[in-house]
Enzyme design. Structure first.
Site, PDB file in Angstrom:
ATOM      1  N   TYR A  22     -19.466  37.042   2.695  1.00 33.91           N
ATOM      2  CA  TYR A  22     -19.617  37.890   3.875  1.00 33.91           C
ATOM      3  C   TYR A  22     -20.918  38.654   3.724  1.00 33.91           C
ATOM      4  O   TYR A  22     -21.023  39.582   2.919  1.00 33.91           O
ATOM      5  CB  TYR A  22     -18.419  38.829   4.006  1.00 33.91           C
ATOM      6  CG  TYR A  22     -18.420  39.739   5.216  1.00 33.91           C
ATOM      7  CD1 TYR A  22     -19.304  39.569   6.264  1.00 33.91           C
ATOM      8  CD2 TYR A  22     -17.506  40.783   5.300  1.00 33.91           C
ATOM      9  CE1 TYR A  22     -19.295  40.397   7.369  1.00 33.91           C
ATOM     10  CE2 TYR A  22     -17.477  41.626   6.398  1.00 33.91           C
ATOM     11  CZ  TYR A  22     -18.371  41.435   7.424  1.00 33.91           C
ATOM     12  OH  TYR A  22     -18.358  42.273   8.517  1.00 33.91           O
ATOM     13  N   LYS A  59     -19.669  34.110   6.211  1.00 33.83           N
ATOM     14  CA  LYS A  59     -19.548  34.890   7.439  1.00 33.83           C
ATOM     15  C   LYS A  59     -20.862  35.645   7.612  1.00 33.83           C
ATOM     16  O   LYS A  59     -21.205  36.512   6.811  1.00 33.83           O
ATOM     17  CB  LYS A  59     -18.364  35.861   7.357  1.00 33.83           C
ATOM     18  CG  LYS A  59     -18.240  36.774   8.572  1.00 33.83           C
ATOM     19  CD  LYS A  59     -17.129  37.804   8.392  1.00 33.83           C
ATOM     20  CE  LYS A  59     -17.101  38.787   9.556  1.00 33.83           C
ATOM     21  NZ  LYS A  59     -16.094  39.866   9.363  1.00 33.83           N
ATOM     22  N   VAL A  88     -15.697  34.497  13.021  1.00 39.54           N
ATOM     23  CA  VAL A  88     -14.778  35.505  12.494  1.00 39.54           C
ATOM     24  C   VAL A  88     -15.002  36.723  13.377  1.00 39.54           C
ATOM     25  O   VAL A  88     -16.000  37.423  13.255  1.00 39.54           O
ATOM     26  CB  VAL A  88     -15.038  35.825  11.018  1.00 39.54           C
ATOM     27  CG1 VAL A  88     -14.133  36.968  10.567  1.00 39.54           C
ATOM     28  CG2 VAL A  88     -14.793  34.596  10.148  1.00 39.54           C
TER      29      VAL A  88
END
Length: 299
Positions: free
Chosen positions: A142, A170, A210
């Site tokens: 992330y 992400k 996401v």
């Protein structure tokens, strides 16, 4: 270069980073979490991120995180990917959370860039590698430098992609040029972590989202990505443009705050926030209603 395979979709295409419902007195609301998870999967989510930033992970205990993962797995784990956020700025703590998530039955891990202590790229590489080495679960990186203070450089992403269990990223970096190179060179499954850039990131090789706005517009996000993957870019663009007021309205202030307010307006489980987050003012709530209505959200 190693272009991403379009069949590499480890966690599905549409995921929502789920809020953590609390009771009126601020305790963990496991029943509410199960009802919300069921609602989101019924709406079309392939997976849910639990204990991420949108789940107020900085203010939930390790025990609460474990209880939440187990509750959501019980509710939807047989028909959706349940990915546990385990990121901290302490590598050993993240490893412990990763192992706990694996024991609970999570299907994957979300590991955010360590925040506040601003490690160099070698520190990031070793941090994420230690997490990936600690369990048998697939890992989604992330990358969100606006919160962490440090981006994951493309070269570091490429190095990390060699790890057999680091399978996705992400992307909340907001840089389409860097994303283009990182996708092309790493082969990782790329997920948009910035709802306003969902469609643009698809155009440079992302395979899914996401999302935060997925709490209120999952069917539309599903329609957008289905249209795009079927080659109907015009339809995908029309859906993107229709959702612009939602993308804007849900991030006029901190996203957890607006998301919980939007869920409350729809009668869905959310509950209060934990400090330092605070509820919307009456004026902010009124503006949120206007934004959501302009994007076609029924309240």
């Amino acid at each position: 270069m190693a272009p991403i395979s379009t069949s590499q979709i480890p966690f599905g295409r549409v995921l929502t980073a789920m809020v953590t419902p609390f009771t009126a007195d601020g305790a963990l609301d496991l029943d509410g979490a199960q009802r919300l998870a069921t609602h989101l999967v019924d709406a079309g989510n392939d997976g849910l991120i639990i204990n991420g930033t949108t789940g107020e992970s900085p203010t939930t205990s390790d025990a609460e995180k474990d209880q939440l993962v187990r509750a959501v797995l019980d509710a939807v784990g047989d028909r959706a990917h349940v990915v546990a956020g385990i990121g901290t700025n302490d590598t050993q703590h993240s490893v412990e959370l990763a192992r706990a998530a694996e024991r609970a039955g999570a299907h994957g891990l979300l590991a955010v860039t360590p925040y506040y202590n601003k490690p160099p790229q070698e520190g990031l590489y070793r941090h994420f590698t230690a997490i990936a080495d600690s369990t048998g679960l697939p890992v989604m990186l992330y990358d969100i430098p606006g919160r962490s203070g440090v981006p994951i450089d493309t070269e570091t992403i490429v190095r990390l992609a060699d790890h057999p269990r680091i399978v996705a990223n992400k992307d909340a970096k907001g840089d389409l040029g860097r994303a283009s190179w990182a996708i092309a060179r790493s082969g990782l499954a790329w997920y948009s972590g910035d709802d306003m850039l969902n469609l643009p990131l698809l155009s440079v090789g992302a395979i899914g989202f996401v999302s935060v706005v997925g709490h209120v517009v999952t069917p539309e996000l599903r329609a957008l990505i289905d249209a795009y993957t079927e080659g109907d870019v015009q339809k995908a663009t029309e859906i993107h443009q229709k959702l612009l007021p939602v993308f804007t309205g849900m991030f006029r202030t901190q996203g957890v705050i607006t998301t919980k307010a939007a869920l409350a307006l729809q009668g869905l489980p959310a509950g209060p926030l934990r400090l330092p987050l605070v509820e919307l003012t009456e004026g902010e709530t009124a503006q949120l209603k206007i934004d959501l209505a302009a994007g076609g959200v029924q309240l």
